[in-house]
Design an enzyme around this catalytic site. Sequence first.
Site, PDB file in Angstrom:
ATOM      1  N   LYS A 121      19.254 -38.758 -95.929  1.00 54.53           N
ATOM      2  CA  LYS A 121      18.806 -39.154 -94.579  1.00 54.53           C
ATOM      3  C   LYS A 121      17.965 -40.422 -94.621  1.00 54.53           C
ATOM      4  O   LYS A 121      18.011 -41.229 -93.700  1.00 54.53           O
ATOM      5  CB  LYS A 121      18.025 -38.015 -93.917  1.00 54.53           C
ATOM      6  N   LYS A 205      29.911 -34.985 -94.342  1.00 56.14           N
ATOM      7  CA  LYS A 205      29.932 -33.769 -93.523  1.00 56.14           C
ATOM      8  C   LYS A 205      29.910 -34.120 -92.034  1.00 56.14           C
ATOM      9  O   LYS A 205      29.381 -35.175 -91.644  1.00 56.14           O
ATOM     10  CB  LYS A 205      28.790 -32.830 -93.897  1.00 56.14           C
ATOM     11  N   LYS A 208      25.576 -34.249 -86.446  1.00 56.99           N
ATOM     12  CA  LYS A 208      25.123 -34.711 -85.112  1.00 56.99           C
ATOM     13  C   LYS A 208      24.749 -36.170 -85.139  1.00 56.99           C
ATOM     14  O   LYS A 208      24.868 -36.873 -84.144  1.00 56.99           O
ATOM     15  CB  LYS A 208      23.851 -33.967 -84.707  1.00 56.99           C
TER      16      LYS A 208
END
Length: 343
Positions: A121, A205, A208
């Site tokens: 992230k 993956k 969102k």
Amino acid sequence: MSHTAVEYSGPERVFSGVQPSGDLHLGNYLGALKNWVELQDAHDCVYCIVDLHAVTVWQDPKKLADQTRNIAAAFLASGVDPAKSIIYPQSRVKAHTELAWYFNCVARVGWLNRMTQFKDKAGKNSEKMSVGLYDYPVLQAADILAFKGTHVPVGEDQKQHLELSRDIAAKFNNDFDVPAFFPLPEPLIQGPGARIMSLRDGSNKMSKSDPSDNSRINLTDSADVIAKKIRKAKSDAGVIPESIEEMDGRPEVANLVGIYAALSGQSQQDVLSEYVGQGFGVFKPALADLTVAKMGPITELMKRYLAAPDEIDRILAAGADAADQIATPIVDDVRDIMGFWKV
Ligand code: AQP
């Protein structure tokens, strides 16, 4: 002193959560929610909308409460039943943050430095990320263990965080000489739905936060949008192979077959046997029909729940009270174990 013979023998409890950081997608549904519903008949289940996790990255204060209601609507529409399971927003139960602090003093910096989700992230910007994002897995351990959660249904991406929760629980039990206090929570990572990949790139993956909306199927997408996204999904010029091994090196194909299997409740091999030799001109429309048939009713129900926000608020407030009653005494015991002053 060895404590190997003594371990947690309290009641089993399922705990899991989802962040209110955007619309839920098919990966969240197949990796988490679908399993939650299956577990609630036979288990004591606590399902949390983890808004404290969501704010580890920027969330618009004008939208956060509605995003929380939106996730509650998705839980309810997917079949999570407030008569059987506790549903509540994390920030309403203070035990989460209190226990997270105690666990910050148990977890080691080296353990957190190994967490791959933070690295993924943060990318090259780790210095600019919030401390909360770095500490996310410690809060996650506190979420589970504030309820003495024994089983945690999650997607495969959460496996490493669950291992950290086990390490924290074990170290707490050992450091404070209370070998049976916390359970070592077990991940429940099940079936082909545990790792749904992006429709645009089978090596990432479904997420969102992917900037491409075409990479995911949202729980709020209409039938037309779902069909269009599946039609556009990356595949290849080959055909559906005979065996799972033949999907090696074809991640997009494996993903589409995995989605079909997870939605239909079949094994991947059964899906391959049904479609072997067919091209994507046949397989994609079949997958689109199946996805619309399974997700359409959930989308419709979600709309109905969202039209009744007072009802959602009532469920969340009752859930928060019920969650508080379980977690507060557990965290009070932690305070006693750690030896804090009290009268
Ligand atoms: N692609 C996925 N396949 C299977 N399971 C998945 N989960 C998430 N993505 C997939 C599972 O959904 C649950 C809730 O996830 P979350 O919203 O709390 O956090 P996340 O894992 O960070 O989800 P996203 O969509 O990837 O959000 P962003 O982009 O904000 O990070 C978890 O059980 C997770 O395993």
